[in-house]
Design a protein around this motif. Sequence first.
Motif, short mmCIF file in Angstrom:
data_model
loop_
_atom_site.label_atom_id
_atom_site.label_comp_id
_atom_site.label_asym_id
_atom_site.label_seq_id
_atom_site.Cartn_x
_atom_site.Cartn_y
_atom_site.Cartn_z
N VAL A 123 0.81 -1.22 0.00
CA VAL A 123 0.00 0.00 0.00
C VAL A 123 0.84 1.27 0.00
CG1 VAL A 123 -1.85 -1.22 1.21
CG2 VAL A 123 -0.21 0.13 2.54
N GLY A 124 2.17 1.12 -0.04
CA GLY A 124 3.04 2.29 -0.12
C GLY A 124 3.24 3.05 1.17
N LEU A 125 3.18 2.36 2.31
CA LEU A 125 3.34 3.03 3.60
C LEU A 125 4.66 2.68 4.30
CD1 LEU A 125 -0.20 2.86 5.29
CD2 LEU A 125 0.89 4.81 4.16
N ALA A 133 -0.27 6.08 14.33
CA ALA A 133 -1.42 6.02 13.42
C ALA A 133 -2.31 7.24 13.56
CB ALA A 133 -2.22 4.74 13.68
N GLY A 134 -2.42 7.78 14.77
CA GLY A 134 -3.28 8.93 15.00
C GLY A 134 -2.82 10.20 14.33
N THR A 135 -1.59 10.22 13.83
CA THR A 135 -1.09 11.42 13.16
C THR A 135 -1.25 11.35 11.64
OG1 THR A 135 1.18 10.58 12.88
CG2 THR A 135 0.64 11.64 14.98
N LEU A 136 -1.75 10.23 11.12
CA LEU A 136 -1.85 10.06 9.67
C LEU A 136 -2.98 10.89 9.08
CD1 LEU A 136 -1.42 6.19 9.28
CD2 LEU A 136 0.34 7.96 9.11
N GLY A 139 -6.39 9.89 4.08
CA GLY A 139 -6.05 8.98 3.01
C GLY A 139 -5.07 7.91 3.45
N HIS A 140 -4.08 8.29 4.27
CA HIS A 140 -3.13 7.31 4.76
C HIS A 140 -3.77 6.35 5.76
CE1 HIS A 140 0.55 9.96 3.62
NE2 HIS A 140 0.30 9.06 2.69
N LEU A 141 -4.75 6.83 6.53
CA LEU A 141 -5.48 5.92 7.42
C LEU A 141 -6.21 4.85 6.63
CD1 LEU A 141 -7.01 8.25 10.16
CD2 LEU A 141 -5.39 6.37 10.52
N ARG A 142 -6.80 5.25 5.51
CA ARG A 142 -7.47 4.26 4.66
C ARG A 142 -6.48 3.22 4.13
NH1 ARG A 142 -13.02 4.38 3.22
NH2 ARG A 142 -13.95 5.48 4.96
N ALA A 168 -9.72 13.06 -5.25
CA ALA A 168 -9.68 12.44 -6.58
C ALA A 168 -8.34 11.75 -6.85
CB ALA A 168 -9.95 13.50 -7.65
N GLY A 169 -7.24 12.39 -6.47
CA GLY A 169 -5.94 11.78 -6.68
C GLY A 169 -5.75 10.52 -5.86
N GLU A 170 -6.29 10.52 -4.65
CA GLU A 170 -6.21 9.33 -3.80
C GLU A 170 -7.05 8.19 -4.37
OE1 GLU A 170 -5.49 11.31 0.60
OE2 GLU A 170 -7.52 11.26 -0.23
#
Length: 234
Positions: A123-125, A133-136, A139-142, A168-170
């Motif tokens: 997923v590119g993380l 995780a709470g700072t993401l 989109g990154h949380l998804r 849209a980009g996400e």
Amino acid sequence: MSLLRARGLQRHFGGIAAVDGVDFDLEKGEIHGLIGPNGAGKTTFVSLLSGRIAPQEGRITLEGEDITALPAHARVRRGLGYTFQITAIFPGLSVFDNVALAVQGGRGRGDLKALVARALAQVGLEALRDEEAGTLSYGHLRLLELAMGLALQPKVLILDEPTQGLAAGEIAGFIQLVRGLTPEVSVLLIEHNMAVVMELAQRITVLNFGRVLAQGSPAEIRANKAVQEAYLGA
């Protein structure tokens, strides 16, 4: 034989048929869209497949094995993953540790660190593995939720409204990501964004009033007059 098969699924609530005799097949390596208007029975149907609730009638099989009576956690261990709707993120833990917990709770076999690293890479993380995780961003949380689902090493992954709230980009990145999961993982996609469904799905099932209104390719669903009247608004 279909990878995931449902026959005659029924579930009533207070005399209302939320799911009324639904037949469904997900083939190996397929991305299958599930659509329908609000109240069509999509959430109940997916809850039946994932084991969150039990059917009153009908049968569900995974790779030919009857899983109808199995609870959700037992289905996860057999390769049926369900993410985005019920995934629990622990905001105070790192990205890495959130995925590691998913591995420990699922059917992950092999080296824990390697399994987590693989899911994050998918997923590119990788670069955010040590972030809380709470700072993401949203989109990154998804993407973290998706990594947690992939870390379960599922045969089937159910994605429930995965693009809701994404830019849209996400969404474009998500489409590319999900397409890359197959054929290793078969995907059931529940999604209101019709552009996403039409671009990703090889087949689509349309529910309406708890019953299957139509099944077919995106082109067949677009051309179906009953679907147009009930859902697409054409």
